[in-house]
Design a protein around this motif. Sequence first.
Motif, PDB file in Angstrom:
ATOM      1  N   THR A   1       5.590  -7.896 -10.467  1.00  0.00           N
ATOM      2  CA  THR A   1       4.904  -8.196  -8.984  1.00  0.00           C
ATOM      3  C   THR A   1       4.346  -6.681  -8.771  1.00  0.00           C
ATOM      4  O   THR A   1       3.211  -6.629  -8.182  1.00  0.00           O
ATOM      5  N   PHE A   2       4.745  -5.602  -8.782  1.00  0.00           N
ATOM      6  CA  PHE A   2       4.153  -4.354  -8.500  1.00  0.00           C
ATOM      7  C   PHE A   2       2.833  -4.233  -9.520  1.00  0.00           C
ATOM      8  O   PHE A   2       1.871  -3.746  -8.789  1.00  0.00           O
ATOM      9  N   THR A   3       2.749  -4.530 -10.665  1.00  0.00           N
ATOM     10  CA  THR A   3       1.563  -4.420 -11.451  1.00  0.00           C
ATOM     11  C   THR A   3       0.395  -5.389 -10.944  1.00  0.00           C
ATOM     12  O   THR A   3      -0.724  -5.065 -10.848  1.00  0.00           O
ATOM     13  N   THR A   4       1.052  -6.637 -10.375  1.00  0.00           N
ATOM     14  CA  THR A   4      -0.165  -7.406  -9.763  1.00  0.00           C
ATOM     15  C   THR A   4      -0.712  -6.811  -8.645  1.00  0.00           C
ATOM     16  O   THR A   4      -1.918  -6.981  -8.193  1.00  0.00           O
TER      17      THR A   4
ATOM     18  N   ARG B   1       0.822  -1.246  -0.076  1.00  0.00           N
ATOM     19  CA  ARG B   1      -0.053   0.063  -0.040  1.00  0.00           C
ATOM     20  C   ARG B   1       0.817   1.179   0.196  1.00  0.00           C
ATOM     21  O   ARG B   1       0.583   2.261  -0.786  1.00  0.00           O
ATOM     22  N   GLN B   2       2.100   1.372   0.872  1.00  0.00           N
ATOM     23  CA  GLN B   2       2.857   2.473   1.036  1.00  0.00           C
ATOM     24  C   GLN B   2       3.478   2.590  -0.560  1.00  0.00           C
ATOM     25  O   GLN B   2       3.681   3.728  -0.819  1.00  0.00           O
ATOM     26  N   HIS B   3       4.101   1.607  -1.079  1.00  0.00           N
ATOM     27  CA  HIS B   3       4.583   1.498  -2.374  1.00  0.00           C
ATOM     28  C   HIS B   3       3.748   2.147  -3.290  1.00  0.00           C
ATOM     29  O   HIS B   3       3.967   2.981  -4.420  1.00  0.00           O
ATOM     30  N   ILE B   4       2.423   1.531  -3.401  1.00  0.00           N
ATOM     31  CA  ILE B   4       1.643   2.269  -4.505  1.00  0.00           C
ATOM     32  C   ILE B   4       1.348   3.624  -4.255  1.00  0.00           C
ATOM     33  O   ILE B   4       1.049   4.285  -5.177  1.00  0.00           O
ATOM     34  N   GLU B   5       0.960   4.009  -3.085  1.00  0.00           N
ATOM     35  CA  GLU B   5       0.549   5.498  -2.678  1.00  0.00           C
ATOM     36  C   GLU B   5       1.696   6.314  -2.987  1.00  0.00           C
ATOM     37  O   GLU B   5       1.509   7.381  -3.613  1.00  0.00           O
TER      38      GLU B   5
ATOM     39  N   LEU C   1      -0.626  -3.694  -7.746  1.00  0.00           N
ATOM     40  CA  LEU C   1      -1.458  -2.617  -8.010  1.00  0.00           C
ATOM     41  C   LEU C   1      -2.908  -3.092  -8.325  1.00  0.00           C
ATOM     42  O   LEU C   1      -3.846  -2.290  -8.179  1.00  0.00           O
ATOM     43  N   SER C   2      -2.932  -4.158  -9.301  1.00  0.00           N
ATOM     44  CA  SER C   2      -4.212  -4.524  -9.886  1.00  0.00           C
ATOM     45  C   SER C   2      -5.196  -4.934  -8.591  1.00  0.00           C
ATOM     46  O   SER C   2      -6.450  -4.808  -8.376  1.00  0.00           O
ATOM     47  N   ASP C   3      -4.497  -5.631  -7.413  1.00  0.00           N
ATOM     48  CA  ASP C   3      -5.131  -6.135  -6.270  1.00  0.00           C
ATOM     49  C   ASP C   3      -5.771  -4.714  -5.350  1.00  0.00           C
ATOM     50  O   ASP C   3      -6.643  -4.724  -5.074  1.00  0.00           O
ATOM     51  N   TYR C   4      -4.813  -3.780  -5.553  1.00  0.00           N
ATOM     52  CA  TYR C   4      -5.274  -2.476  -4.687  1.00  0.00           C
ATOM     53  C   TYR C   4      -6.391  -1.835  -5.402  1.00  0.00           C
ATOM     54  O   TYR C   4      -7.121  -1.302  -4.480  1.00  0.00           O
ATOM     55  N   ARG C   5      -6.341  -1.850  -6.599  1.00  0.00           N
ATOM     56  CA  ARG C   5      -7.445  -0.975  -7.351  1.00  0.00           C
ATOM     57  C   ARG C   5      -8.956  -2.042  -7.232  1.00  0.00           C
ATOM     58  O   ARG C   5     -10.014  -1.378  -7.365  1.00  0.00           O
ATOM     59  N   LYS C   6      -8.666  -3.296  -6.953  1.00  0.00           N
ATOM     60  CA  LYS C   6     -10.298  -3.898  -6.671  1.00  0.00           C
ATOM     61  C   LYS C   6     -10.638  -3.728  -5.133  1.00  0.00           C
ATOM     62  O   LYS C   6     -11.869  -4.100  -4.885  1.00  0.00           O
ATOM     63  N   LEU C   7      -9.726  -3.157  -4.305  1.00  0.00           N
ATOM     64  CA  LEU C   7     -10.187  -3.010  -2.818  1.00  0.00           C
ATOM     65  C   LEU C   7     -11.513  -1.691  -2.805  1.00  0.00           C
ATOM     66  O   LEU C   7     -11.223  -0.829  -3.629  1.00  0.00           O
ATOM     67  N   PRO C   8     -12.322  -1.916  -1.985  1.00  0.00           N
ATOM     68  CA  PRO C   8     -13.161  -0.675  -1.959  1.00  0.00           C
ATOM     69  C   PRO C   8     -12.886   0.360  -1.395  1.00  0.00           C
ATOM     70  O   PRO C   8     -11.815   0.191  -0.693  1.00  0.00           O
ATOM     71  N   ALA C   9     -13.177   1.545  -1.787  1.00  0.00           N
ATOM     72  CA  ALA C   9     -12.833   2.913  -1.315  1.00  0.00           C
ATOM     73  C   ALA C   9     -12.746   2.986   0.254  1.00  0.00           C
ATOM     74  O   ALA C   9     -13.709   2.474   0.774  1.00  0.00           O
ATOM     75  N   PRO C  10     -11.758   3.605   0.744  1.00  0.00           N
ATOM     76  CA  PRO C  10     -11.815   3.480   2.514  1.00  0.00           C
ATOM     77  C   PRO C  10     -13.146   4.389   2.732  1.00  0.00           C
ATOM     78  O   PRO C  10     -13.894   5.486   2.203  1.00  0.00           O
ATOM     79  N   GLY C  11     -13.902   3.839   3.701  1.00  0.00           N
ATOM     80  CA  GLY C  11     -15.165   4.454   4.066  1.00  0.00           C
ATOM     81  C   GLY C  11     -16.414   4.025   3.439  1.00  0.00           C
ATOM     82  O   GLY C  11     -17.307   4.511   3.681  1.00  0.00           O
ATOM     83  N   SER C  12     -16.338   3.341   2.286  1.00  0.00           N
ATOM     84  CA  SER C  12     -17.376   2.860   1.409  1.00  0.00           C
ATOM     85  C   SER C  12     -17.931   1.401   2.189  1.00  0.00           C
ATOM     86  O   SER C  12     -17.237   0.877   2.859  1.00  0.00           O
TER      87      SER C  12
ATOM     88  N   SER D   1       6.755   6.490 -14.002  1.00  0.00           N
ATOM     89  CA  SER D   1       6.153   5.653 -14.565  1.00  0.00           C
ATOM     90  C   SER D   1       6.206   4.493 -13.588  1.00  0.00           C
ATOM     91  O   SER D   1       7.156   4.431 -12.694  1.00  0.00           O
ATOM     92  N   GLN D   2       5.534   3.395 -13.765  1.00  0.00           N
ATOM     93  CA  GLN D   2       5.662   2.187 -12.901  1.00  0.00           C
ATOM     94  C   GLN D   2       7.094   1.436 -13.118  1.00  0.00           C
ATOM     95  O   GLN D   2       7.782   1.341 -11.869  1.00  0.00           O
ATOM     96  N   ALA D   3       7.588   1.402 -14.257  1.00  0.00           N
ATOM     97  CA  ALA D   3       8.862   0.793 -14.420  1.00  0.00           C
ATOM     98  C   ALA D   3       9.806   1.684 -13.782  1.00  0.00           C
ATOM     99  O   ALA D   3      10.748   1.206 -13.052  1.00  0.00           O
ATOM    100  N   GLU D   4       9.767   3.050 -13.784  1.00  0.00           N
ATOM    101  CA  GLU D   4      10.866   4.139 -13.418  1.00  0.00           C
ATOM    102  C   GLU D   4      10.847   3.756 -11.638  1.00  0.00           C
ATOM    103  O   GLU D   4      11.830   3.727 -11.051  1.00  0.00           O
TER     104      GLU D   4
END
Length: 91
Positions: free
Chosen positions: A34-37, A8-12, A39-50, A20-23
Amino acid sequence: MAITSKWRQHIEAWQRSDLSQAEYCAEQQINVRTFTTRLSDYRKLPAPGSSALIPVQIEQAPTAAIIFTDAQGHRLELPASISASWVAELL
């Protein structure tokens, strides 16, 4: 897969950067796939407080109990003294 606080810290941090992601991955010495994977998992999470609706089945069991079962097979069993119509209204 659950997102660890490390990912979560890396993605944020990446989102705040102008990289860029590669950079970002090269700078942090992280495998880009691994980062891309993660990130995909992170994007599937519900928004905080939702809140999210979870489909359940309600049935009156022959053992005189009310049983909730979700899609993953988790069960919540309530005693028969609780009205099924009250529970349905509550939901």
